[in-house]
Structures are given as C-alpha cells and as structure tokens.
Design an enzyme around this catalytic site. Structure first.
Site, mmCIF file in Angstrom:
data_model
loop_
_atom_site.group_PDB
_atom_site.id
_atom_site.type_symbol
_atom_site.label_atom_id
_atom_site.label_comp_id
_atom_site.label_asym_id
_atom_site.label_seq_id
_atom_site.Cartn_x
_atom_site.Cartn_y
_atom_site.Cartn_z
ATOM 1 N N HIS A 17 -5.489 9.035 7.725
ATOM 2 C CA HIS A 17 -6.396 8.433 8.070
ATOM 3 C C HIS A 17 -6.701 7.140 8.747
ATOM 4 O O HIS A 17 -6.306 6.209 8.219
ATOM 5 C CB HIS A 17 -7.651 8.421 6.575
ATOM 6 C CG HIS A 17 -8.890 7.929 7.229
ATOM 7 N ND1 HIS A 17 -10.561 8.406 6.691
ATOM 8 C CD2 HIS A 17 -9.622 6.977 7.992
ATOM 9 C CE1 HIS A 17 -11.119 8.040 7.399
ATOM 10 N NE2 HIS A 17 -10.267 7.057 7.894
ATOM 11 N N HIS A 19 -7.543 5.127 12.629
ATOM 12 C CA HIS A 19 -8.088 5.103 13.398
ATOM 13 C C HIS A 19 -7.539 4.362 14.651
ATOM 14 O O HIS A 19 -6.458 3.361 14.501
ATOM 15 C CB HIS A 19 -9.724 3.862 13.671
ATOM 16 C CG HIS A 19 -10.340 4.116 12.327
ATOM 17 N ND1 HIS A 19 -11.533 5.423 12.356
ATOM 18 C CD2 HIS A 19 -10.296 4.771 10.742
ATOM 19 C CE1 HIS A 19 -11.846 5.505 11.673
ATOM 20 N NE2 HIS A 19 -11.081 5.147 11.068
ATOM 21 N N ARG A 21 -8.464 4.274 18.003
ATOM 22 C CA ARG A 21 -8.840 4.082 19.466
ATOM 23 C C ARG A 21 -8.790 5.044 21.120
ATOM 24 O O ARG A 21 -7.647 5.516 20.151
ATOM 25 C CB ARG A 21 -9.083 2.376 19.339
ATOM 26 C CG ARG A 21 -9.602 1.971 18.810
ATOM 27 C CD ARG A 21 -10.302 2.352 17.332
ATOM 28 N NE ARG A 21 -11.356 0.958 15.742
ATOM 29 C CZ ARG A 21 -11.850 1.646 15.401
ATOM 30 N NH1 ARG A 21 -11.952 2.292 15.497
ATOM 31 N NH2 ARG A 21 -12.115 0.344 14.435
ATOM 32 N N ASN A 45 -13.825 8.755 16.141
ATOM 33 C CA ASN A 45 -15.319 8.563 16.275
ATOM 34 C C ASN A 45 -15.084 7.640 17.301
ATOM 35 O O ASN A 45 -14.890 6.087 17.488
ATOM 36 C CB ASN A 45 -15.803 7.973 14.817
ATOM 37 C CG ASN A 45 -14.152 6.715 14.607
ATOM 38 O OD1 ASN A 45 -13.257 6.566 14.971
ATOM 39 N ND2 ASN A 45 -15.071 5.684 14.206
ATOM 40 N N LYS A 104 -14.065 15.915 10.533
ATOM 41 C CA LYS A 104 -14.528 14.881 10.407
ATOM 42 C C LYS A 104 -16.060 14.541 10.055
ATOM 43 O O LYS A 104 -17.023 14.455 11.441
ATOM 44 C CB LYS A 104 -14.113 13.313 10.839
ATOM 45 C CG LYS A 104 -14.785 12.708 10.347
ATOM 46 C CD LYS A 104 -13.636 12.223 8.569
ATOM 47 C CE LYS A 104 -14.079 10.773 7.685
ATOM 48 N NZ LYS A 104 -14.369 9.119 8.301
ATOM 49 N N HIS A 141 -16.709 11.373 5.512
ATOM 50 C CA HIS A 141 -17.463 9.496 5.333
ATOM 51 C C HIS A 141 -18.423 9.884 3.916
ATOM 52 O O HIS A 141 -19.802 10.302 4.422
ATOM 53 C CB HIS A 141 -17.174 8.827 6.418
ATOM 54 C CG HIS A 141 -18.037 7.642 6.499
ATOM 55 N ND1 HIS A 141 -16.997 6.188 6.856
ATOM 56 C CD2 HIS A 141 -18.870 7.333 5.247
ATOM 57 C CE1 HIS A 141 -17.634 5.834 6.544
ATOM 58 N NE2 HIS A 141 -18.392 5.764 5.220
ATOM 59 N N HIS A 179 -11.810 7.621 2.151
ATOM 60 C CA HIS A 179 -11.661 5.995 1.075
ATOM 61 C C HIS A 179 -12.179 6.129 0.368
ATOM 62 O O HIS A 179 -13.179 5.624 0.741
ATOM 63 C CB HIS A 179 -11.513 5.190 2.958
ATOM 64 C CG HIS A 179 -12.379 5.707 3.806
ATOM 65 N ND1 HIS A 179 -14.299 6.243 3.513
ATOM 66 C CD2 HIS A 179 -12.343 6.230 4.994
ATOM 67 C CE1 HIS A 179 -14.995 6.934 4.985
ATOM 68 N NE2 HIS A 179 -13.825 6.641 5.399
ATOM 69 N N ASP A 256 -6.941 4.558 5.784
ATOM 70 C CA ASP A 256 -8.522 3.973 7.584
ATOM 71 C C ASP A 256 -8.176 2.842 8.301
ATOM 72 O O ASP A 256 -9.245 1.869 8.051
ATOM 73 C CB ASP A 256 -9.230 3.832 5.966
ATOM 74 C CG ASP A 256 -10.365 3.197 7.343
ATOM 75 O OD1 ASP A 256 -11.120 4.135 8.259
ATOM 76 O OD2 ASP A 256 -11.815 2.835 6.488
ATOM 77 N N ALA A 272 -17.065 -3.409 11.110
ATOM 78 C CA ALA A 272 -16.618 -3.054 9.569
ATOM 79 C C ALA A 272 -15.475 -1.873 10.193
ATOM 80 O O ALA A 272 -15.060 -1.956 10.812
ATOM 81 C CB ALA A 272 -17.323 -1.827 9.339
HETATM 82 C C1 NCD Z 1 -14.326 2.368 10.670
HETATM 83 C C2 NCD Z 1 -14.345 1.895 12.368
HETATM 84 O O1 NCD Z 1 -13.836 0.908 12.683
HETATM 85 O O2 NCD Z 1 -14.216 3.356 13.479
HETATM 86 N N1 NCD Z 1 -14.753 1.549 10.044
HETATM 87 C C3 NCD Z 1 -14.148 0.916 8.444
HETATM 88 O O3 NCD Z 1 -14.759 0.083 8.355
HETATM 89 N N2 NCD Z 1 -14.115 1.730 7.714
HETATM 90 C C4 NCD Z 1 -14.916 3.619 10.678
HETATM 91 C C5 NCD Z 1 -14.926 3.870 8.966
HETATM 92 O O4 NCD Z 1 -14.016 4.660 8.778
HETATM 93 O O5 NCD Z 1 -15.659 3.727 8.728
HETATM 94 ZN ZN ZN Z 2 -12.056 5.320 8.807
#
Ligand code: NCD
Ligand code: ZN
Length: 352
Positions: A17, A19, A21, A45, A104, A141, A179, A256, A272
C-alpha cells in the site's frame, strides 16, 4: 534466531500500500521505496484518479521512466484502479487481462483525493461480481464517511455497515482491509470465516504499530503524525502489533506512505498522510523488536503479501542491522520539502 539479534537477513519485502503521487513529487519519493522494496501496490488516488486501464498503463509508464532515470530497474510497480460508481464489468475484465493488480474502494470523501469515490456500493454490483469472477482483489479504505460518526469509530462502524454485508454478498471476492487501525479490525480479519483461500487480508502501517493517538497531541498539535484512518488508543496499537507479529498470513506490510509537502501539513487544515518511506523497514523492525518478535518480520514483510496476491515471492535477500539511522528534518519534494516520519530523531534499524 538469537533473542536479541543485531542483524537480520530476510527475503526482500514488498510494500502492499503506497502513494507516490506523480510528476516532480514522484521523482523525489520513488527512490526511497525502490531502495528497500522489490514491488509496491501503487495507490490510484491521483488528481484526477486512475479510473481506467489506459490511465493506469500511462501512470505505470511514467513510473518506469522515472525508475530508469534513477537506475532502479529492479523495482516493479503493481498498478491499481480507483473504483467508482461507474466502473463497468468490462473494465474489470480488461484490467485483469492487462495485469492490473487490484481495485481500490474509497468511500466518497473518506480521505485525500477521494471525492470521486464510491457513493454507495449498490452502484458497483456488476463490477464487484466481475472482480469476484476473475479473482481481482478489492482493496478497501475501511471507514464510513458520515460526519455524525465519531472519527475514532469510523473503522469499526465500517465493518458492520459495509464490510460484513459486502463479504456476505460476494463470499469469494478477495478483499484487503487496508491500513487497519483498530482492535475490531484486527480481530475481524483474524477470525473471519472465509469461503475460499485468501479471501480476506489486511495491511498494517508502521505508524499504527509504533504510535497511539497521543502522538498527534504530544506537547501541541503534531500534523506530521496525522493520517487517515487516524491513530487510535493504545489498546488498538497493541492489538495491531499482536496481529502483525502473530504469524497469521492474513496480515502483511503496507506502509501507506503518503507524501504531502510540509506547507500542506503545517497549516490551518492540514492534509492526512505520514511519509514513512524514508526508512520504512527500520520502523517495522523497531516495532517487531519491541515485542521480541523479529523472527516474525519476514513472513509479514516478504511472504504473506505475495501469497495473498498469488504472485511469486521474491528471492533476493536483504540485511537489516541494528544501527541507528538519523532521520533528516526535511527532505526535498518537488519545489517544496517534506517532513518524514520521525524527523530529527533516529530509527534503531537500517538497511545495509
Ligand atoms: C492518504 C493520501 O494522502 O493519499 N492519506 C492518508 O492519511 N493515509 C490517503 C489514504 O490512504 O487514506
Ligand atoms: Zn493510503
């Protein structure tokens, strides 16, 4: 394994998992992950979200281009698609045929860039049926979004209101509860009766193994410890640590890691996400060592994820040493900077 080892060797882990970007930000974060992990599940995302196979293939090509520029060709991105109310069964079958690893589910509005998420799962019936039929995992999620539900209860309520009915309707669908942050989720996944093998799994982040919700408020507000689902009470952290170190193949590593520029975190309405990729393996080693379970790290980090996804396990080995690594206060992030998890502190373990 010795009771207090100062060095451990394990099959190279994957991150289930992540991110990263896009564009300039991706340039700066990808190397941190590719240094430690062989593969990672890349979250969809983006703005706009990765909703089709064509968008995912284009995203994969940009990631691969960046890996090439970094000379890190042994890292493999595993692509995912963002489920929407309009995802068709055809798109699911196409995704399967083209090697997309998973879909997802973001309940609309649950977290960063989730506005295009699913408003109600009843709109996704055909897509879910196709996923179940072709063996395409659904990553969830797991939080309800209703503003009347206390933010600390949203995951537990999701289990009753969404996850359990979903599993009843699609008993053979492969689901990863992403998560997880609560005792309820850890026990739900541990105890779930399943129709088939590998129909339920869960990822656990390093921050949820190492911190409880006090960390968001220690001496003042700490935006860099704020992620979603939000950190919970100590009893939940203990339950997660128990699950992760239990040796159960239902629990596996997913950082995450979610980069946001410093300015987007240190502001009146901060984003977040914790940036844990810098030394994610060191963080997990610390967590497992805290309960004397370093011998369980390899299963969690390197075996159970690929087993769930029906992918081959990695074969290369890596070594972690008990050698404190200083974490910088800030790292470059495009034309801004990012504050990594544990900035200005040390992490007890590092990758050789
Ligand atoms: C994630 C994000 O910033 O893309 N943020 C997070 O707090 N985990 C999105 C997610 O996985 O909820
Ligand atoms: Zn995430």
């Amino acid at each position: 394994m010795a009771t207090n080892p100062t060095q451990i060797e394990l099959i190279q882990p994957d991150d289930w998992h992540l991110h990263i970007r896009d564009g300039e930000v991706m340039k700066d974060v990808l190397a941190d992950t590719a240094r430690q992990f062989a593969r990672a599940i890349i979250m969809p995302n983006l703005k706009p979200p990765v909703t089709t196979v064509d968008l995912a293939n284009a995203y994969r090509a940009r990631i691969e281009g960046q890996l090439k520029a970094l000379g890190m060709n042994s890292f493999t991105p595993l692509m995912t698609l963002y489920l929407t109310d309009n995802t068709s069964a055809d798109e699911v079958r196409k995704a399967k045929a083209e090697g997309i690893a998973a879909f997802k589910l973001y309940p609309a509005g649950a977290t960063t860039n989730s506005d295009a998420g699913v408003s109600d799962l009843k709109h996704c019936h055909a897509a879910l049926e196709a996923m179940q039929a072709v063996g395409m995992p659904l990553l969830v999620h797991g939080e309800v979004t209703s503003s009347e539900i206390d933010i600390f209860d949203r995951e537990a309520v999701f289990i009753d209101q969404v996850l359990e009915p979903l599993r009843k309707n699609f008993p053979e669908l492969k689901i990863v509860f992403e998560h997880i942050t609560t005792l309820q989720a850890a026990h739900y996944v541990r105890d779930a009766a399943t129709a088939g093998k590998n129909t339920i799994g869960a990822t656990i982040t390093p921050q949820h193994l190492l911190m409880n919700r006090n960390a968001i408020f220690a001496g003042g507000i700490r935006p860099h410890n704020y992620c979603l689902p939000v950190l919970k009470r100590e009893e939940h952290r203990i339950a997660l640590l128990e699950a992760a170190t239990s040796g159960s193949s239902r629990f596996f590593l997913g950082t995450d890691s979610a980069p946001h520029a410093k300015g987007a975190k240190e502001t009146a309405c901060g984003c977040a996400g914790c940036y844990s990729a810098f030394n994610a393996l060191g963080l997990y080693a610390e967590a497992f060592e805290s309960v004397g379970k370093l011998d369980k790290l390899e299963g969690f980090a390197s075996f159970f994820g690929p087993d769930f996804y029906a992918l081959p396990r990695n074969t290369k080995k890596i070594t972690l040493v008990k050698q404190a690594q200083s974490i910088p206060n800030e790292l470059p992030l495009g034309d801004a900077t990012i504050v990594p998890l544990r900035a200005g502190e040390t992490i007890a373990w590092s990758l050789v």
